[in-house]
Design an enzyme around this catalytic site. Structure first.
Site, PDB file in Angstrom:
ATOM      1  N   ASP A 130      -5.240   3.726   6.915  1.00 15.66           N
ATOM      2  CA  ASP A 130      -6.248   4.278   6.001  1.00 15.66           C
ATOM      3  C   ASP A 130      -7.490   4.761   6.746  1.00 15.66           C
ATOM      4  O   ASP A 130      -7.591   4.653   7.977  1.00 15.66           O
ATOM      5  CB  ASP A 130      -6.582   3.219   4.941  1.00 15.66           C
ATOM      6  CG  ASP A 130      -6.751   3.826   3.562  1.00 15.66           C
ATOM      7  OD1 ASP A 130      -7.180   4.984   3.466  1.00 15.66           O
ATOM      8  OD2 ASP A 130      -6.470   3.116   2.569  1.00 15.66           O
ATOM      9  N   ASP A 187      -7.123   9.694  -3.882  1.00 18.06           N
ATOM     10  CA  ASP A 187      -6.089   8.893  -4.543  1.00 18.06           C
ATOM     11  C   ASP A 187      -5.605   9.496  -5.862  1.00 18.06           C
ATOM     12  O   ASP A 187      -6.394   9.923  -6.691  1.00 18.06           O
ATOM     13  CB  ASP A 187      -6.632   7.485  -4.834  1.00 18.06           C
ATOM     14  CG  ASP A 187      -6.789   6.683  -3.562  1.00 18.06           C
ATOM     15  OD1 ASP A 187      -6.726   7.271  -2.472  1.00 18.06           O
ATOM     16  OD2 ASP A 187      -6.984   5.462  -3.677  1.00 18.06           O
TER      17      ASP A 187
END
Ligand code: GAL
Length: 381
Positions: A130, A187
């Site tokens: 990430d 997202d």
């Protein structure tokens, strides 16, 4: 001997984040693996089982190592990896290029080689990496390169899944960073607007994706029906028609196919969408040719993808709120009338042959709907 080339075609699997966020455990992962096997998802191609954020303790141990949370994973990660492997799947885990993960657990910054070695020792086959808590003066490019080097030299074949959100001009450098897939957007959530916006944002980025480095449009929300792991992800859910369009888009646009719903409770409609072998075959085509836009209107577009056996996939998408006629002119595909060739259309969602068409083909596409055809080039003289 070095490692082998990895991840030629888009990976397929399941990821814990969309539905479970921090509520993950050894039991959940085992039940998920069992359910995937029983329902035929492994056979359909979904091989990676990936644990996302929130698996570790909040701090490293006194020797600087990451430690699996003993309440969530009482037997540790090696034992869980062994279970996943015994069932025929591959095991994925998660870390971050910054000092902390997005949920505040330890990240791999300045620990890249130790963490890569730890993952290799546990039997990890896939690392999602990430983009949170990047230290100042460090751009994504060098941080992802660091982990790319560490994984490629960890002694184990580990797919490197960069979760880069499309920032730092990722398209320009990700192919050289060692990443096998790269998240290109923020997202996803379980809503039609999210699916539509992600797809639109990547229509002009298709040429950046290819074999061994795939544009990851995020985990699937198919089959979640509003049951996300937090209020951002839940977002109200979608209809089955919308989930079908989501899957059709991800399949045509060569995105990895990572299931995000609870596979222990799949509806028949969800299974039909996720296990559509005709669409999976288009997504998994060996040559990973980028799809191209053949017509684009304010509410609808047509994507065309050349397949390795000479077939041509045609996807018609209606993003609008009412049914619409959508057409593809064969001239735009590269098939002029003078060639004496037409296309034989096979409908990959209805699984039926529609016969041979010449010069143009049109279809009515439902609101928020899609049609995907696999076409054979045939003589029409
Ligand atoms: C986000 C990422 C999500 C999920 C989450 C975990 O940055 O895009 O896919 O991994 O972090 O905290």
């Amino acid at each position: 001997m070095g490692r082998k080339a990895l991840c030629e075609i888009p990976p397929m699997g399941w990821n814990s984040w969309n539905t479970f966020t921090e509520n993950i455990s050894e039991d959940l992962i085992k039940q998920t693996v069992d359910a995937m096997k029983e329902q035929g998802l492994l056979e359909a191609g979904y091989e990676y089982v990936v644990i996302d954020d929130c698996w570790s303790l909040r701090e490293r141990d006194s020797e600087g190592r990451l430690v699996a949370d003993p309440e969530k994973f009482p037997n540790g990660m090696k034992a869980l990896a062994d279970y996943v492997h015994e069932k025929g799947f591959k095991f994925g885990m998660y870390s971050c290029c910054g000092t902390r993960t997005c949920a505040g657990y330890p990240g791999s910054f300045e620990h890249e080689f130790e963490d890569a070695a730890q993952f290799a020792e546990w039997g990890v086959d896939y690392l999602k990496y990430d983009n949170c808590y990047k230290p100042q003066n460090h751009d994504g490019k060098t941080l992802y390169r660091r982990m790319g080097i560490a994984l490629a030299n960890s002694g184990r074949d580990i797919v490197f899944s960069a979760c880069q959100w499309g920032t730092d001009s990722v398209y320009d450098w990700i192919g050289s960073s060692g990443a096998h897939l790269f998240r290109s957007t923020g997202d996803i959530n379980d809503s039609w607007n999210s699916i539509r916006d992600i797809a639109h944002s990547q229509l002009d980025k298709q040429a950046f994706s290819g074999a061994y480095c795939h544009n990851d449009m995020d985990m699937l929300v198919v089959g979640m029906y509003g049951k996300g792991g937090n209020s951002y992800i839940s977002a109200g859910g979608c209809t089955d028609e919308e989930y079908q369009t989501h899957f059709s888009l991800w399949a045509m646009m060569n995105s990895p196919l990572m299931i995000g719903c609870d596979v222990r409770n799949l509806t028949d409609a969800t299974k039909k969408i996720l296990m559509n072998q005709d669409l999976i075959a288009i997504n998994q085509d060996k040559e990973c040719r980028a799809p191209f836009l053949c017509s684009e209107n304010p509410e609808s577009f047509v994507l065309v993808k050349f397949l390795s056996n000479g077939d041509i996939a045609v996807g018609m998408f209606n993003m609008g709120d009412t049914a619409a006629g959508v057409a593809v002119n064969f001239w735009d595909i590269g098939l002029n009338a003078g060639s004496g060739r037409g296309l034989e259309f096979y409908d990959c969602i209805e699984h039926q042959n529609l016969g041979i068409k010449k010069e143009i083909f049109s279809s009515t596409v439902a609101a928020h709907g899609s049609k995907i055809y696999r076409c054979k080039v045939v003589s029409v003289k």
